[in-house]
Design a protein around this motif. Structure first.
Motif, short mmCIF file in Angstrom:
data_model
loop_
_atom_site.label_atom_id
_atom_site.label_comp_id
_atom_site.label_asym_id
_atom_site.label_seq_id
_atom_site.Cartn_x
_atom_site.Cartn_y
_atom_site.Cartn_z
N GLU A 159 -9.70 -32.88 -13.96
CA GLU A 159 -10.98 -32.36 -13.49
C GLU A 159 -10.85 -31.82 -12.08
OE1 GLU A 159 -15.26 -34.07 -14.14
OE2 GLU A 159 -14.51 -34.86 -12.22
N LEU A 160 -11.07 -30.51 -11.94
CA LEU A 160 -11.04 -29.88 -10.63
C LEU A 160 -12.47 -29.69 -10.13
CD1 LEU A 160 -8.21 -29.08 -11.91
CD2 LEU A 160 -8.23 -27.21 -10.26
N ARG A 161 -12.67 -29.91 -8.85
CA ARG A 161 -13.99 -29.73 -8.25
C ARG A 161 -13.93 -28.55 -7.29
NH1 ARG A 161 -18.49 -32.61 -7.99
NH2 ARG A 161 -17.48 -34.32 -9.11
N TYR A 162 -14.91 -27.65 -7.41
CA TYR A 162 -14.95 -26.43 -6.61
C TYR A 162 -15.93 -26.59 -5.45
CZ TYR A 162 -12.46 -24.75 -10.65
OH TYR A 162 -11.53 -24.62 -11.65
N PRO A 163 -15.83 -25.72 -4.44
CA PRO A 163 -16.71 -25.84 -3.28
C PRO A 163 -18.20 -25.83 -3.65
CG PRO A 163 -14.92 -24.33 -2.80
CD PRO A 163 -14.81 -24.67 -4.25
N SER A 164 -18.57 -25.19 -4.76
CA SER A 164 -19.96 -25.15 -5.19
C SER A 164 -20.47 -26.51 -5.65
CB SER A 164 -20.12 -24.15 -6.34
OG SER A 164 -19.39 -24.59 -7.47
N GLY A 165 -19.53 -27.45 -5.87
CA GLY A 165 -19.91 -28.75 -6.41
C GLY A 165 -19.70 -28.84 -7.91
N ARG A 166 -19.46 -27.70 -8.55
CA ARG A 166 -19.23 -27.71 -9.99
C ARG A 166 -17.81 -28.19 -10.28
NH1 ARG A 166 -22.48 -23.38 -8.80
NH2 ARG A 166 -24.41 -23.26 -10.02
N THR A 167 -17.60 -28.63 -11.48
CA THR A 167 -16.29 -29.12 -11.88
C THR A 167 -15.83 -28.43 -13.15
OG1 THR A 167 -17.26 -30.92 -13.16
CG2 THR A 167 -16.70 -31.38 -10.85
N ALA A 168 -14.54 -28.51 -13.42
CA ALA A 168 -13.99 -27.94 -14.65
C ALA A 168 -12.81 -28.78 -15.09
CB ALA A 168 -13.55 -26.49 -14.43
N GLU A 169 -12.78 -29.07 -16.38
CA GLU A 169 -11.62 -29.74 -16.97
C GLU A 169 -10.60 -28.68 -17.33
OE1 GLU A 169 -10.96 -32.94 -17.59
OE2 GLU A 169 -12.84 -33.73 -16.78
N GLU A 170 -9.45 -28.68 -16.65
CA GLU A 170 -8.41 -27.68 -16.91
C GLU A 170 -7.22 -28.31 -17.63
OE1 GLU A 170 -7.32 -25.07 -13.78
OE2 GLU A 170 -9.40 -24.64 -13.21
N ILE A 171 -6.57 -27.49 -18.43
CA ILE A 171 -5.41 -27.94 -19.21
C ILE A 171 -4.26 -28.33 -18.29
CG2 ILE A 171 -3.67 -27.21 -20.89
CD1 ILE A 171 -6.37 -27.49 -22.15
N VAL A 172 -3.55 -29.39 -18.67
CA VAL A 172 -2.33 -29.81 -17.99
C VAL A 172 -1.24 -29.94 -19.06
CG1 VAL A 172 -1.19 -31.60 -16.62
CG2 VAL A 172 -3.61 -31.07 -16.21
N LEU A 173 -0.17 -29.20 -18.89
CA LEU A 173 0.93 -29.24 -19.86
C LEU A 173 1.93 -30.33 -19.50
CD1 LEU A 173 1.70 -25.41 -20.25
CD2 LEU A 173 0.16 -26.83 -21.62
N ARG A 174 2.40 -31.03 -20.55
CA ARG A 174 3.43 -32.05 -20.36
C ARG A 174 4.62 -31.86 -21.28
NH1 ARG A 174 2.35 -34.75 -15.54
NH2 ARG A 174 0.15 -35.38 -15.49
N ASP A 175 4.39 -31.22 -22.45
CA ASP A 175 5.50 -31.10 -23.40
C ASP A 175 5.40 -29.77 -24.14
OD1 ASP A 175 3.63 -31.36 -25.52
OD2 ASP A 175 3.95 -33.52 -25.65
#
Length: 422
Positions: free
Chosen positions: A87-103
């Motif tokens: 979960e990344l949080r942006y200066p606006s206060g909004r958040t986004a779940e972004e993909i994270v690759l492991r394999d």
């Protein structure tokens, strides 16, 4: 059982469904989506060395390289349980779940979404506030030969080494060149960007005829060291990313002894899997940012603009030609402008034509400006009405006026419409 428009492959102990595997992504060569999947599986170790463990924005080419690509920050709500997010949080206060690759299975899954490039952040999912990578982007202005880009890259390597960092070079897959340096994750985004700016100014100081750190595009000459790639929320195409070119060129990691004679046209989906990975030791090469921060402190900051002066006034005589949704439209408008001013065009240098790729709500749009610095003042054409005046935020404004919330601005928990299938 999979339909005829699907193919199930087994990767890393998981089954991954590839939809429309025969869909052509590269029309001139006939390369398909499945060809891209096979390429990424062949280079999975190297690709994950660069992109693994990092949140990534999805840049999707669902209709191939000749279709319009779009950015998608949020992970699709319909995804396998084994797809990791952060979960990344942006200066606006909004958040986004972004993909994270492991394999490799997760890698194949995002490629199936139409992702040719792996657009990753400079942080690891375990610490989203402290970058572990300094990113150096060498961006040549139009007309700069490839040999000059290489010369600047070699100077950049010397500066990095003098300040205690190991640089890892790669082609961009286009006209530019990238150098990454792994750092200890102890500094903020602002500090990393400040170090990158100091680095850019030092390279430009040593090679003023070859490189520039000038921020404003119309003031640049030579190879621009784009330090803003280190700003928070920025993503860049990581190593082994396929770029949207007819030749399916790749952002190819290199060894330094390859750099003087490297040719970016040689690195494609077909040739790169045959190469050993020259970045195999990158995880063992983390360094400190302190020496570069001390360097940055030696450069005098420009005084801020006085309050009340309004928008920045360009230092060059600029006129704007068009704003369009596509690059093709913009270039067509430029041709019409050239026809109206046949005596002006021969006076312009390549760097005087500024084709700007601008980020909109979830896609890019294009603006063309002309720098008339090389045109005698008496012969400079005036600012004319724009050929097109595309507003990338028009849809957002319409939805806002109706009381609706555009998808990109929805807060977590709001239902999302599933994106187009690749």
């Amino acid at each position: 059982m999979a339909s005829s428009t699907e193919e199930v492959i087994e990767v890393a102990g998981r089954e991954v469904t590839i939809t429309n595997p025969d869909k052509v992504y590269f029309p001139k060569s006939g390369r398909t989506k499945m060809d891209v999947v096979r390429y990424y599986l062949a280079v999975a170790d190297g690709a994950l060395r660069g992109a693994g463990g990092r949140p990534m924005a999805l840049k999707r080419y669902v209709n191939g390289i000749e279709g319009e690509a779009f950015f998608q920050k949020r992970a699709p709500s319909k995804r396998p349980e084994w797809i990791e997010t952060a979960e990344l949080r942006y200066p606006s206060g909004r958040t986004a779940e972004e993909i994270v690759l492991r394999d490799a299975a997760q890698l194949a899954w995002v490629v199936n979404l139409g992702c040719l490039e792996l657009h990753t952040h400079s942080v690891l999912a375990e610490d989203l506030d402290h970058p572990d990578e300094l990113r150096i982007d060498l961006d040549p202005v139009p007309g700069v030969p490839w040999g000059q880009v290489v010369d600047v890259a070699l100077i950049a390597r010397e500066v990095l080494e003098e300040y205690g960092l190991a640089g890892w070079p790669k082609t961009s897959g286009s006209r530019g060149f990238h150098i990454y340096a792994r750092i200890e994750p102890r500094w903020t985004f602002a500090e990393v960007r400040r170090a990158a700016e100091g680095f850019a100014r030092e390279v430009a100081r040593r090679a003023p005829d070859l490189a520039t750190g000038a921020w404003w595009k119309e003031e640049r000459q030579g190879v621009f060291l784009d330090y803003n790639q280190n700003a928070k929320d920025h993503t860049t195409a990581s190593g082994y990313s396929v770029r949207p070119s007819d030749e399916a060129k790749v952002s190819a990691p290199l060894a330094w002894d390859e750099v003087p004679d490297c040719d970016p046209d040689r690195y494609t989906m077909e040739t790169v899997p045959e190469r050993p990975d020259p970045w195999a030791g990158i995880e063992d090469a983390r360094g400190s940012l302190e020496p570069l921060l001390e360097l940055a402190a030696t450069f005098k900051k420009k005084a801020p603009a006085k309050k009340g002066t309004g928008r920045r006034q360009p230092s060059m005589p600029l006129i704007e030609i068009t704003r369009t949704a596509t690059r093709e439209e913009a270039l067509e408008d430029l041709e019409r402008w050239k026809e109206r001013h046949p005596g002006v065009w021969p006076l312009l240098e390549p760097a005087d034509v500024l084709v700007d790729s601008m980020r909109g709500i979830n896609s890019v749009w294009y603006r063309i400006r002309i720098n008339l610095i090389h045109v005698p003042e008496a012969e400079r054409p005036p600012q004319e009405p724009l050929e097109h005046e595309f507003d990338p935020f028009a849809k957002w404004k319409e939805m806002q006026a109706r009381g609706e919330i555009p998808e990109r601005w929805r807060r977590p928990g709001k239902p999302e419409e599933e994106p187009e299938q690749a």
